[in-house]
Write a protein that holds these residues in place. Structure first.
Motif, short mmCIF file in Angstrom:
data_model
loop_
_atom_site.label_atom_id
_atom_site.label_comp_id
_atom_site.label_asym_id
_atom_site.label_seq_id
_atom_site.Cartn_x
_atom_site.Cartn_y
_atom_site.Cartn_z
N THR A 135 -131.55 99.05 -26.30
CA THR A 135 -131.77 99.85 -27.50
C THR A 135 -132.92 99.35 -28.37
OG1 THR A 135 -130.07 98.61 -28.68
CG2 THR A 135 -129.39 100.68 -27.63
N TRP A 178 -136.77 105.29 -31.96
CA TRP A 178 -135.63 104.45 -32.33
C TRP A 178 -135.08 104.85 -33.70
CZ3 TRP A 178 -134.76 101.26 -36.48
CH2 TRP A 178 -133.60 100.49 -36.42
N ARG A 202 -125.59 98.34 -42.14
CA ARG A 202 -124.39 98.09 -41.33
C ARG A 202 -123.49 97.06 -41.99
NH1 ARG A 202 -126.32 97.37 -35.20
NH2 ARG A 202 -124.35 96.27 -35.14
N ARG A 208 -131.33 106.12 -34.38
CA ARG A 208 -130.42 105.42 -35.30
C ARG A 208 -130.20 106.19 -36.60
NH1 ARG A 208 -127.29 102.01 -32.55
NH2 ARG A 208 -128.46 100.36 -31.52
N GLU A 209 -130.79 107.37 -36.70
CA GLU A 209 -130.67 108.24 -37.87
C GLU A 209 -131.17 107.58 -39.15
OE1 GLU A 209 -126.58 109.60 -37.85
OE2 GLU A 209 -126.92 110.79 -36.03
N CYS A 210 -132.26 106.83 -39.00
CA CYS A 210 -132.89 106.17 -40.14
C CYS A 210 -133.98 107.03 -40.77
CB CYS A 210 -133.50 104.83 -39.71
SG CYS A 210 -132.29 103.64 -39.11
N PHE A 268 -131.65 99.03 -41.58
CA PHE A 268 -130.55 99.49 -40.73
C PHE A 268 -129.48 98.41 -40.61
CE2 PHE A 268 -128.78 99.55 -36.38
CZ PHE A 268 -128.08 100.75 -36.43
#
Length: 186
Positions: free
Chosen positions: A8, A150, A101, A154-156, A97
């Motif tokens: 990833t 990416w 988390r 990762r929906e960033c 990111f």
């Protein structure tokens, strides 16, 4: 040759793309946080072992792989600047990111708000440019594409907010060596 990393990681992906473009034979060694902390002084992936050569950063790995094949790595200052801009946006977005988390967000830190603003301003600048829709792609362009893919995965970022970058990414997704390294294919 051994490439240590995660499927990833956008940094690892750039290395895998160059290896695929050059039909290089290599062993991919899946490596997690704990392993990278023990095996690399940077405590991150990727890292590469090529005979006696050990490299610990994706930029030096990509350069090494290009030089092995007598290819240019960022062959002009504009492409190197693009590589650096994409890397800055990527590094910043990865940090945001990972902090998110851990439930640390911009609402808790003006510094993090500034970091998100940095990413947005880089994307806005890059979206003003016209981008190629077919190969060959430079390493600056590949680093940008790895970042965009990416960050979308990762929906960033919302790539639809950047139509020129969206078209650029769509064009790259049609390249087998790019599509076959997508982070969702783990």
């Amino acid at each position: 040759m051994k490439l240590f990393g995660s499927y990833t990681s956008p940094y690892v992906r750039h290395c895998r793309i160059v290896l695929a473009q050059n039909n290089e034979t290599f062993d991919f060694i899946p490596t997690d946080y704990g392993q990278s902390a023990q095996q690399s002084p940077t405590q991150r992936v990727p890292f590469l072992q090529d005979g006696d050569v050990m490299l610990y950063d994706s930029a030096s790995i990509v350069r090494h792989l290009r030089e092995r094949n007598q290819q240019a790595f960022c062959d002009n200052v504009q492409d190197f600047d693009l590589f650096c801009l994409a890397n800055t946006a990527l590094d910043t977005t990865v940090n945001l990111f990972l902090l998110q988390r851990d439930s640390i967000t911009g609402e808790q830190s003006q510094y993090l708000t500034r970091q998100q603003s940095r990413v947005n301003s880089i994307l806005a600048l890059l979206n003003e440019q016209e981008w190629p829709t077919q190969a060959p792609y430079s390493d600056g362009q590949l680093r940008l594409a790895c970042f965009l893919s990416w960050a979308q995965f990762r929906e960033c970022i919302n790539i639809q907010n950047y139509p020129n970058l969206q078209q650029f990414l769509l064009a790259l997704n049609s390249q087998p060596w790019f599509a076959n390294t997508h982070p969702a294919l783990t």
